[in-house]
Design an enzyme around this catalytic site. Structure first.
Site, mmCIF file in Angstrom:
data_model
loop_
_atom_site.group_PDB
_atom_site.id
_atom_site.type_symbol
_atom_site.label_atom_id
_atom_site.label_comp_id
_atom_site.label_asym_id
_atom_site.label_seq_id
_atom_site.Cartn_x
_atom_site.Cartn_y
_atom_site.Cartn_z
ATOM 1 C CG ASP A 1 -2.004 -1.035 1.162
ATOM 2 O OD1 ASP A 1 -2.089 -1.730 0.132
ATOM 3 O OD2 ASP A 1 -2.774 -1.161 2.129
ATOM 4 C CG ASP B 1 -12.638 -1.802 -0.502
ATOM 5 O OD1 ASP B 1 -12.211 -2.930 -0.799
ATOM 6 O OD2 ASP B 1 -12.134 -0.757 -0.931
#
Length: 243
Positions: free
Chosen positions: A8, A129
């Site tokens: 990330d 998500d």
């Protein structure tokens, strides 16, 4: 089963968030390309890459780090975060990204996802998500009223290569994967599903190798790999033995 190590990107560094909070970022490596090389050397077959700044900005922010990673490794890379139009999809696929992940735009503009799937077969994934079962977008800053299964079903016949399902309530806190919700999603659609959010230890790998999880394409691991709770070689050996 494919185990995807995650990088990330925030401010050009490899970080992990806690519950999707950008203020709760832990820096694990300030050289993303070196981290990618390390993952490739450990034997991983894919890399999962997210431009966190891009997810919030709605456009790519960490492009130099992404390009450095692509130059450093030969394993395929899937990338998400801030990819909101066809031009950017084309750009990243042209630069060597194997699969782009469309998240916010999958909710806001599903026709773009379907068009991209037609133009680039096998190279478009959808990132779903969920917070409390509802779809979260804009870098998880906003929650919709749509469930993960409702959104996934919109792309049932679109040719989506995979759905990356993340339980935001578990992401970065090492509570273990939400297997129940992930399997429910996988059984609701005919699209391969990748589990994400909360993978904590070798026990999660063993659970993913159980017969009922054979429907899943794989899982993503971040913090557990970085802090040593999950031994990469042991995990990959277990997966290879089960194949």
């Amino acid at each position: 089963m494919i185990l995807f190590p995650a990088i990330d990107l925030k401010g050009g560094q490899c970080v992990r968030l806690k519950l999707g909070d950008m203020a709760e970022a832990t820096v694990f490596n300030d050289d993303p390309a070196a981290q990618a090389r390390d993952f490739a050397a450990q034997g991983f077959r894919w890399l999962h890459l997210v431009d966190l700044d891009g997810a919030f900005a709605g456009k790519p922010v960490n492009a130099p780090a992404v390009e450095a990673i692509l130059a450093a490794i030969k394993i395929p890379v899937q990338l998400g975060g801030g990819i909101r139009d066809m031009a950017m999809i084309e750009t990243w696929l042209g630069r060597g990204i194997k699969r782009v992940i469309l998240g916010t735009v999958a909710l806001r503009n599903p026709d773009l996802v379907k068009d991209a799937c037609r133009r680039f077969p096998g190279r478009i994934a959808v990132g779903i998500d969920a917070k409390g079962g509802k779809v979260a977008v804009e870098g998880w800053a906003e929650t919709s009223e749509l469930t993960a299964i409702d959104l996934a079903r919109r792309f049932a016949d679109a040719g989506v290569a995979a759905i990356i399902f993340t339980d935001v309530d578990r992401d970065g806190v090492l509570k273990g994967l939400n297997i129940e919700a992930t399997l429910s999603l996988a059984h609701a659609v005919n699209i391969p599903v990748i589990a994400s959010g909360g993978l904590a230890s070798i026990d999660d790998i063993k659970r993913l190798l159980a017969p009922d999880c054979a429907i899943l394409e794989g899982a993503i691991s971040g913090r557990a790999l970085y802090d040593g709770r999950l031994d990469a070689r042991a995990a990959l050996k277990l997966i290879a033995e089960a194949a």
